[in-house]
Every structure is written in C-alpha cells, then in structure tokens.
Enzyme design. Structure first.
Site, PDB file in Angstrom:
ATOM      1  N   GLN A  96      -4.391  -1.439   9.624  1.00 27.18           N
ATOM      2  CA  GLN A  96      -4.335  -2.791   9.058  1.00 27.18           C
ATOM      3  C   GLN A  96      -4.914  -3.798  10.059  1.00 27.18           C
ATOM      4  O   GLN A  96      -4.539  -3.818  11.228  1.00 27.18           O
ATOM      5  CB  GLN A  96      -2.873  -3.136   8.715  1.00 27.18           C
ATOM      6  CG  GLN A  96      -2.692  -4.448   7.986  1.00 27.18           C
ATOM      7  CD  GLN A  96      -3.302  -4.466   6.591  1.00 27.18           C
ATOM      8  OE1 GLN A  96      -3.404  -3.435   5.921  1.00 27.18           O
ATOM      9  NE2 GLN A  96      -3.732  -5.627   6.151  1.00 27.18           N
TER      10      GLN A  96
ATOM     11  N   ASP B 237     -11.114   2.993   4.120  1.00 24.12           N
ATOM     12  CA  ASP B 237     -11.416   1.556   4.085  1.00 24.12           C
ATOM     13  C   ASP B 237     -12.934   1.317   4.043  1.00 24.12           C
ATOM     14  O   ASP B 237     -13.376   0.202   3.767  1.00 24.12           O
ATOM     15  CB  ASP B 237     -10.900   0.920   5.385  1.00 24.12           C
ATOM     16  CG  ASP B 237      -9.822  -0.111   5.152  1.00 24.12           C
ATOM     17  OD1 ASP B 237      -9.576  -0.451   3.979  1.00 24.12           O
ATOM     18  OD2 ASP B 237      -9.248  -0.577   6.143  1.00 24.12           O
TER      19      ASP B 237
ATOM     20  N   LYS C   1       0.842  -1.206   0.000  1.00 25.73           N
ATOM     21  CA  LYS C   1       0.000   0.000   0.000  1.00 25.73           C
ATOM     22  C   LYS C   1       0.873   1.251   0.000  1.00 25.73           C
ATOM     23  O   LYS C   1       0.625   2.197  -0.751  1.00 25.73           O
ATOM     24  CB  LYS C   1      -0.924   0.000   1.229  1.00 25.73           C
ATOM     25  CG  LYS C   1      -2.063  -1.011   1.119  1.00 25.73           C
ATOM     26  CD  LYS C   1      -2.780  -1.222   2.444  1.00 25.73           C
ATOM     27  CE  LYS C   1      -3.784  -2.367   2.309  1.00 25.73           C
ATOM     28  NZ  LYS C   1      -4.355  -2.826   3.579  1.00 25.73           N
TER      29      LYS C   1
HETATM   30  N1  GUN Z   1      -6.735  -6.709   6.251  1.00 23.93           N
HETATM   31  C1  GUN Z   1      -7.109  -7.464   5.184  1.00 23.93           C
HETATM   32  N2  GUN Z   1      -7.857  -6.743   4.338  1.00 23.93           N
HETATM   33  C2  GUN Z   1      -7.982  -5.519   4.880  1.00 23.93           C
HETATM   34  C3  GUN Z   1      -8.633  -4.329   4.455  1.00 23.93           C
HETATM   35  O1  GUN Z   1      -9.271  -4.240   3.399  1.00 23.93           O
HETATM   36  N3  GUN Z   1      -8.505  -3.272   5.288  1.00 23.93           N
HETATM   37  C4  GUN Z   1      -7.811  -3.340   6.447  1.00 23.93           C
HETATM   38  N4  GUN Z   1      -7.750  -2.255   7.193  1.00 23.93           N
HETATM   39  N5  GUN Z   1      -7.189  -4.411   6.867  1.00 23.93           N
HETATM   40  C5  GUN Z   1      -7.273  -5.497   6.064  1.00 23.93           C
END
Ligand code: GUN
Length: 296
Positions: A105, A130, A61
């Site tokens: 995350q 998100d 990311k």
């Molecule tokens: N962990 C796995 N997928 C995601 C996601 O889309 N957002 C977040 N914040 N954590 C994740």
C-alpha cells in the site's frame, strides 16, 4: 447493463458499485474452480505504518478478497520499518508459492529510509497485481501480457460492460500519473482510440474536451470539468476523489452540469472507485491461474 433512470439530465449513470459486485461474484466462481485445482488465489497486502486512509483501503481489499474465497496474507509493519526489512518481507512473499499477488500500500511513511520505487521494483513482476513494476509498465506499452494497474483496467471494464465503443473514438485523458493517466492512455490506444493526453499545462483544456467522445478525468481537482466542456453524448469517467467545500466526497467533474450533456457518466462515489478492488482480485485470480498453468 441498463441505465439508471435519471430525472435531471440525460446521461446514463454508470453504476460502478453494481458492476464491481457482479465481477466479484464472477471471481468467486473462478476462485472456487482454482481452489479445486489446488491453486487457491492468494493475495498479500503489505501495510507499513498507521495512515488512517491506507488502513481503510487495506481493510476493504482484505475483506473483498476473503469474500471472494481468496487467501489473504496481511502484513502490517510498524512506521519505523527499515527499507532492508521491507525488502526482506517482499522477497519472502516472492518465494511463497501460496502468494499469487503482492500489493504494497502506497504511500510509504516518510521520515525513514523507505523508498517507494525500490520497493515496487522488488516485487516479482509476475506477482505485481498492482501493475506498477517497470517490467509491467513496459509490457503494457509493448502490448505484451502482464498486469495492468487496477483503476485504469476498471475504467476499460466499465466502458465494455456499458457497451461504449472505444475504437476510432477520440479519448481525452486529463492527468498523467503512473497510476491512472499514463496507463489508461495506453489501454485506450491499444483499443484503437485516438488519445489526447492533457495535464495542468495544457493550453486550452476546455476546447480539447469539447472534441472528446470519451473523457477520463484523473487529476484530483474538484469541479474542474464543466458541463459546457462536454460534447453531447460523450462518455465521461471521473477518477478524481476529492473533498468538496461541503466536506463531501466528489470527483473532478461537476456532476450535475455534466450529466445534462454527457451520454454516460460515472458518479463519485460509486463509479470507478469500487472497480479498483474488483480488478485487483481479477489480477490475483489471473496470476493464480497462470501459476497453475490453466486458463481463467
Ligand atoms: N494507494 C492508493 N492507490 C493505490 C494503488 O492502486 N495501489 C497501491 N499499492 N497503493 C495505492
């Protein structure tokens, strides 16, 4: 977008990697324009602990955001971080005008007092790129402007860019998670699909799928969706990420069977997955534009 030639079956293979790269190029242009307006998009990514998979996701990311010309604020906190400390970090990011998107995350480390629900609720809904805050979930259901979770947004984007019609079609969603199943069902409904929600207790999943024009498989069960479940010509989006018996990454769909009957199909890897980061960046750019009072 044109189909990849396929010698085995007839399905158009949907190239999520190429589509995501094209979107990231478009976002570079948006980021440049926003930067010139004094609103350079800023993404904060919070990682607590040392989970190897999460570290890879966060690195990907960060790199993608930097490559698109965004400011990236990576906050790495130790495994033993308390909930109070994590909330203080989030509040400070909420108050930081250079930060337009905040992502914590998940999953958070177990064993301490960290609480995922409370953490997500602490993020300002206007920076929740998100789309997981209850306010954004409500906005999605109510058809109001908010942030849509990135993987479902990526699914819709793929359907649109491959000119696969949604309106009036029967979409079968397999899986009812907050991250994929529930939001994709809402997005399909908002585009006038007739949506069937299926899950582990659905009585006859095969017969439901046989009635589908669009299938979204998001349960995390390798090899669940078989070729004879597919109505000829149906579009199949495989959101599963599993390790097969051979140790290779695979989705929820038996690719070589389904491609013989589907009209369009996403592979794993290289299908829906790469779209998630592209949509995260798009949400962040949208947030920066909203903060600056301009249209993206
Ligand atoms: N962990 C796995 N997928 C995601 C996601 O889309 N957002 C977040 N914040 N954590 C994740």
């Amino acid at each position: 977008m044109k189909a990849n030639a396929s010698t085995l079956g007839s399905a158009q293979i949907i190239d999520g990697k190429a589509t995501a790269l094209a979107i990231r190029e478009e976002l570079k242009v948006s980021a440049k324009r926003l930067t010139e307006l004094g609103a350079k998009p800023g993404l904060a990514v919070v990682l607590v602990g040392e989970d190897p998979a999460s570290q890879v996701y966060v690195r990907n990311k960060d790199r993608a955001a930097e490559a698109a010309g965004f400011d990236v604020h990576t906050i790495r906190l130790p495994e033993e971080t308390t909930q109070a400390k994590l909330l203080a970090e989030i509040h400070s990011l909420n108050d930081n005008p250079d930060v337009h998107g905040i992502l914590v995350q998940l999953p958070l480390p177990k064993g301490g007092d960290l609480n995922e629900r409370e953490t997500v609720r602490a993020i300002s809904p206007d920076k929740d790129v998100d789309g997981l805050h209850p306010e954004n979930v409500a906005r999605l259901v109510m058809g109001e402007r908010g942030f849509v979770p990135c993987t479902p947004a990526g699914c819709i984007e793929l359907l649109d860019r491959y000119e696969i019609p949604i309106e009036g079609k029967h979409a079968v969603v397999i899986g009812r998670s907050m991250l994929v199943g529930k939001p994709i069902a809402q997005l399909l409904l908002a585009r006038n699909a007739t949506v069937s929600m299926c899950h582990s207790r659905t009585a006859d999943l095969a017969s439901m799928c046989r009635q589908a024009d669009i299938i979204v498989a998001a349960v995390g069960v390798a090899g669940l969706v078989r070729g004879d479940w597919i109505q000829p010509g149906a579009a199949v989006l495989d959101v599963g990420i599993n390790r097969g018996e051979d140790g290779k990454l695979c989705g929820d769909v038996v690719f070589d069977e389904v491609r013989q009957r589907a009209g369009a199909l996403t592979p794993v890897p290289g299908g829906v997955g790469p779209m998630t980061i592209a949509m995260l960046l798009r949400n962040t750019a949208i947030s920066a534009a909203r903060a600056a009072g301009v249209e993206l």
